[in-house]
Design a protein around this motif. Structure first.
Motif, mmCIF file in Angstrom:
data_model
loop_
_atom_site.group_PDB
_atom_site.id
_atom_site.type_symbol
_atom_site.label_atom_id
_atom_site.label_comp_id
_atom_site.label_asym_id
_atom_site.label_seq_id
_atom_site.Cartn_x
_atom_site.Cartn_y
_atom_site.Cartn_z
ATOM 1 N N ASN A 184 187.671 123.078 79.061
ATOM 2 C CA ASN A 184 187.332 123.838 77.865
ATOM 3 C C ASN A 184 186.355 124.960 78.186
ATOM 4 O O ASN A 184 186.455 126.068 77.653
ATOM 5 C CB ASN A 184 186.751 122.904 76.801
ATOM 6 C CG ASN A 184 186.391 123.614 75.514
ATOM 7 O OD1 ASN A 184 185.310 124.173 75.399
ATOM 8 N ND2 ASN A 184 187.291 123.585 74.559
ATOM 9 N N GLY B 41 190.200 129.806 78.263
ATOM 10 C CA GLY B 41 190.102 130.347 76.920
ATOM 11 C C GLY B 41 189.435 131.702 76.838
ATOM 12 O O GLY B 41 189.102 132.335 77.835
ATOM 13 N N GLU C 41 199.637 121.284 60.971
ATOM 14 C CA GLU C 41 199.559 122.655 61.476
ATOM 15 C C GLU C 41 200.733 123.489 60.958
ATOM 16 O O GLU C 41 200.556 124.657 60.572
ATOM 17 C CB GLU C 41 199.560 122.644 62.999
ATOM 18 C CG GLU C 41 198.321 122.010 63.595
ATOM 19 C CD GLU C 41 198.306 122.019 65.116
ATOM 20 O OE1 GLU C 41 197.255 121.691 65.693
ATOM 21 O OE2 GLU C 41 199.350 122.349 65.724
ATOM 22 N N GLN D 74 190.938 116.825 69.223
ATOM 23 C CA GLN D 74 191.735 116.612 68.019
ATOM 24 C C GLN D 74 192.204 115.166 68.016
ATOM 25 O O GLN D 74 192.830 114.699 68.971
ATOM 26 C CB GLN D 74 192.955 117.534 67.993
ATOM 27 C CG GLN D 74 193.939 117.228 66.858
ATOM 28 C CD GLN D 74 195.236 118.006 66.983
ATOM 29 O OE1 GLN D 74 195.355 118.911 67.803
ATOM 30 N NE2 GLN D 74 196.224 117.668 66.176
ATOM 31 N N TYR E 294 193.242 117.646 73.454
ATOM 32 C CA TYR E 294 192.088 118.485 73.766
ATOM 33 C C TYR E 294 192.467 119.965 73.675
ATOM 34 O O TYR E 294 193.566 120.359 74.058
ATOM 35 C CB TYR E 294 191.564 118.157 75.168
ATOM 36 C CG TYR E 294 191.019 116.755 75.260
ATOM 37 C CD1 TYR E 294 189.660 116.510 75.107
ATOM 38 C CD2 TYR E 294 191.861 115.680 75.503
ATOM 39 C CE1 TYR E 294 189.150 115.228 75.194
ATOM 40 C CE2 TYR E 294 191.360 114.387 75.590
ATOM 41 C CZ TYR E 294 190.007 114.173 75.435
ATOM 42 O OH TYR E 294 189.503 112.893 75.515
ATOM 43 N N HIS E 295 191.525 120.767 73.171
ATOM 44 C CA HIS E 295 191.777 122.194 72.980
ATOM 45 C C HIS E 295 190.662 123.030 73.606
ATOM 46 O O HIS E 295 189.546 122.550 73.828
ATOM 47 C CB HIS E 295 191.868 122.522 71.489
ATOM 48 C CG HIS E 295 193.002 121.834 70.797
ATOM 49 N ND1 HIS E 295 194.324 122.106 71.065
ATOM 50 C CD2 HIS E 295 193.000 120.863 69.825
ATOM 51 C CE1 HIS E 295 195.088 121.350 70.299
ATOM 52 N NE2 HIS E 295 194.319 120.593 69.549
ATOM 53 N N TYR E 296 190.966 124.296 73.829
ATOM 54 C CA TYR E 296 189.961 125.254 74.280
ATOM 55 C C TYR E 296 189.990 126.468 73.362
ATOM 56 O O TYR E 296 190.961 126.704 72.634
ATOM 57 C CB TYR E 296 190.182 125.664 75.738
ATOM 58 C CG TYR E 296 191.552 126.225 76.051
ATOM 59 C CD1 TYR E 296 191.838 127.568 75.861
ATOM 60 C CD2 TYR E 296 192.566 125.401 76.558
ATOM 61 C CE1 TYR E 296 193.092 128.094 76.145
ATOM 62 C CE2 TYR E 296 193.825 125.913 76.845
ATOM 63 C CZ TYR E 296 194.081 127.253 76.645
ATOM 64 O OH TYR E 296 195.326 127.764 76.927
ATOM 65 N N GLU F 203 193.015 128.981 72.313
ATOM 66 C CA GLU F 203 194.322 128.398 72.632
ATOM 67 C C GLU F 203 195.268 128.595 71.446
ATOM 68 O O GLU F 203 194.881 128.445 70.290
ATOM 69 C CB GLU F 203 194.157 126.915 72.930
ATOM 70 C CG GLU F 203 195.451 126.182 73.229
ATOM 71 C CD GLU F 203 195.248 124.680 73.365
ATOM 72 O OE1 GLU F 203 196.259 123.960 73.503
ATOM 73 O OE2 GLU F 203 194.082 124.231 73.311
ATOM 74 N N GLU F 204 196.509 128.936 71.739
ATOM 75 C CA GLU F 204 197.494 129.196 70.690
ATOM 76 C C GLU F 204 198.512 128.058 70.632
ATOM 77 O O GLU F 204 199.016 127.612 71.658
ATOM 78 C CB GLU F 204 198.217 130.521 70.957
ATOM 79 C CG GLU F 204 199.191 130.934 69.858
ATOM 80 C CD GLU F 204 199.795 132.303 70.100
ATOM 81 O OE1 GLU F 204 200.736 132.674 69.376
ATOM 82 O OE2 GLU F 204 199.324 133.006 71.029
ATOM 83 N N ASN F 205 198.799 127.591 69.421
ATOM 84 C CA ASN F 205 199.801 126.533 69.281
ATOM 85 C C ASN F 205 201.183 127.126 69.048
ATOM 86 O O ASN F 205 201.370 128.350 69.037
ATOM 87 C CB ASN F 205 199.409 125.539 68.179
ATOM 88 C CG ASN F 205 199.448 126.147 66.771
ATOM 89 O OD1 ASN F 205 199.987 127.230 66.540
ATOM 90 N ND2 ASN F 205 198.858 125.436 65.815
ATOM 91 N N TYR G 288 192.991 127.956 68.071
ATOM 92 C CA TYR G 288 191.965 126.927 67.920
ATOM 93 C C TYR G 288 190.585 127.523 68.157
ATOM 94 O O TYR G 288 190.370 128.259 69.132
ATOM 95 C CB TYR G 288 192.200 125.787 68.915
ATOM 96 C CG TYR G 288 193.492 125.046 68.698
ATOM 97 C CD1 TYR G 288 193.621 124.100 67.674
ATOM 98 C CD2 TYR G 288 194.602 125.289 69.508
ATOM 99 C CE1 TYR G 288 194.813 123.421 67.472
ATOM 100 C CE2 TYR G 288 195.794 124.612 69.313
ATOM 101 C CZ TYR G 288 195.903 123.682 68.292
ATOM 102 O OH TYR G 288 197.085 123.022 68.093
ATOM 103 N N THR H 75 186.943 126.199 68.876
ATOM 104 C CA THR H 75 186.311 124.951 69.299
ATOM 105 C C THR H 75 184.794 125.051 69.254
ATOM 106 O O THR H 75 184.194 125.933 69.863
ATOM 107 C CB THR H 75 186.764 124.569 70.718
ATOM 108 O OG1 THR H 75 186.557 125.678 71.605
ATOM 109 C CG2 THR H 75 188.243 124.212 70.732
#
Length: 376
Positions: free
Chosen positions: A19, A23, A245, A262, A271-273, A276-278, A284, A286
């Protein structure tokens, strides 16, 4: 320490490192303050707090149950006074991204229908029943760019789980219900009740309380009350899934606030940073600074926060501060608000002094900046 805990600890450290390294990055010194739970009821008043103690409910052991309630006019007045004293390089004051629950249970209507069906009321209707609360106080903060509501959900409540306990005639929940209280949880009752505030625990849904309906209601009420769409969202208790989402993406929510972790359920984390794009094109955001003075009166929160902010800037990241509503509330115990705002005022003074190039933003502004790729 058992094997599972060791594995989880190692996993967390690994993803914390990821993380920090991955990012969106920037040379700018940006501070965002994200604050959850606005609009939601918790402990209605001091009288109910005392009743709980007499019934043997250790509400004094939970800072949310001890201090948290709807924000009063006085709470807003003191908070805005502190915020307006501080300015960044652009002459902007710190702004609270106020993540808002737009509804609460309609206790009277639920009881009138013999607990057979769930009903909710808008948070503005809840506020109107409290003499010391006013939507005008919210609007003052919005107009002065000190307070920026964003969406936290419809209510901070797992409806199906709560209704099941009401219908089972649980004595603890019946007592809580009679006092317009939903926040009794596993750590403060004799019968070890489950948590009722995990709104999107996917194990507890019925057709009448679908994710789609709850979120669409929430989005509609938010826009009707505030006159604009919420660009960001944070799920209660950091529990949400891919379907949530998708529903949010369909109503133009672009940014997902949260921690690095999450929670999908009690056993699975994602886990996200930052940035970050879904798969739905959402980004996201964070959090990387924890500032919760109400939760532990013995900690040196200002020193800890400054260390985390410094670390964020060393990594070329914005400092995204997590600070729940409970820290600003003084209607149950005034000392909670007085002490925490004193600390908060000192922290803001130190931030501006140490980093005179600081820039205060709300979550939507940060999201827009990341989305524009302005610094890359």
């Amino acid at each position: 320490m058992n094997i599972t805990r060791l594995r989880n600890s190692a996993e967390y450290r690994a993803f914390k490192y990821i993380n920090e390294k991955r990012g969106w990055k920037t040379d700018r010194k940006i501070v965002v303050i994200e604050s959850d739970d606005w609009g939601s009821i918790r402990m209605p008043n001091r009288d109910v707090y005392e009743k709980c103690l007499k019934q043997g409910f250790r509400v004094d052991q939970s800072h949310y149950n001890k201090y948290d309630s709807l924000a009063s006019k006085q709470d807003f007045e003191h908070l805005f006074s502190i915020l307006s004293q501080h300015k960044d390089k652009n002459n902007n004051s710190p702004v609270i991204t106020a993540n808002t629950l737009v509804a609460n249970p309609d206790f009277k209507r639920i009881e009138d229908n013999n607990f057979s069906k769930y009903y909710y009321e808008r948070f503005t209707d809840t506020i109107n029943r409290y003499d010391d609360c006013s939507l005008a106080a919210w609007n003052e903060g919005i107009d002065n760019e000190l307070f920026f509501p964003q969406l936290h959900g419809r209510e901070h409540l797992n409806i199906t789980r709560w209704m099941e306990y009401l219908q089972s005639k649980s004595k603890e929940i019946a007592f809580a219900f009679d006092n317009n209280l939903i926040g009794l949880g596993p750590s403060i009752t004799n019968n070890k009740l489950p948590s009722f505030v995990q709104a999107f625990d996917q194990k507890h849904y019925l057709a009448d309380h679908s994710i789609e309906k709850i979120l669409k209601d929430a989005v509609s009420i938010f826009e009707d009350v505030f006159g604009y769409q919420s660009k960001s969202f944070i799920a209660p208790n950091y529990i949400w899934n891919k379907r949530i989402e998708e529903v949010l993406a369909n109503v133009n929510v672009k940014y997902l606030q949260g921690g690095m972790v999450q929670k999908i359920n009690s056993k699975k984390n994602i886990y996200h940073y930052l940035g970050e794009e879904n798969s739905f094109g959402q980004l996201y955001l964070t959090r990387n600074v924890i500032y919760e003075p109400s939760s532990d009166l013995k900690k040196d929160w200002n020193s800890l926060a400054l260390k985390q902010i410094k670390r964020a800037f060393q990594l070329n990241k914005p400092a995204i501060i997590c600070m729940h509503r409970v820290n600003f509330i003084g209607s149950i115990f005034e000392v909670n608000r007085v002490n925490n705002l004193k600390l908060f005022n000192e922290l803001l003074s130190q931030i501006v002094q140490i980093w005179p190039e600081i820039e205060f933003m709300n979550s939507a502004q940060l999201g827009d900046l990341i989305a524009s790729d302005a610094d890359l």
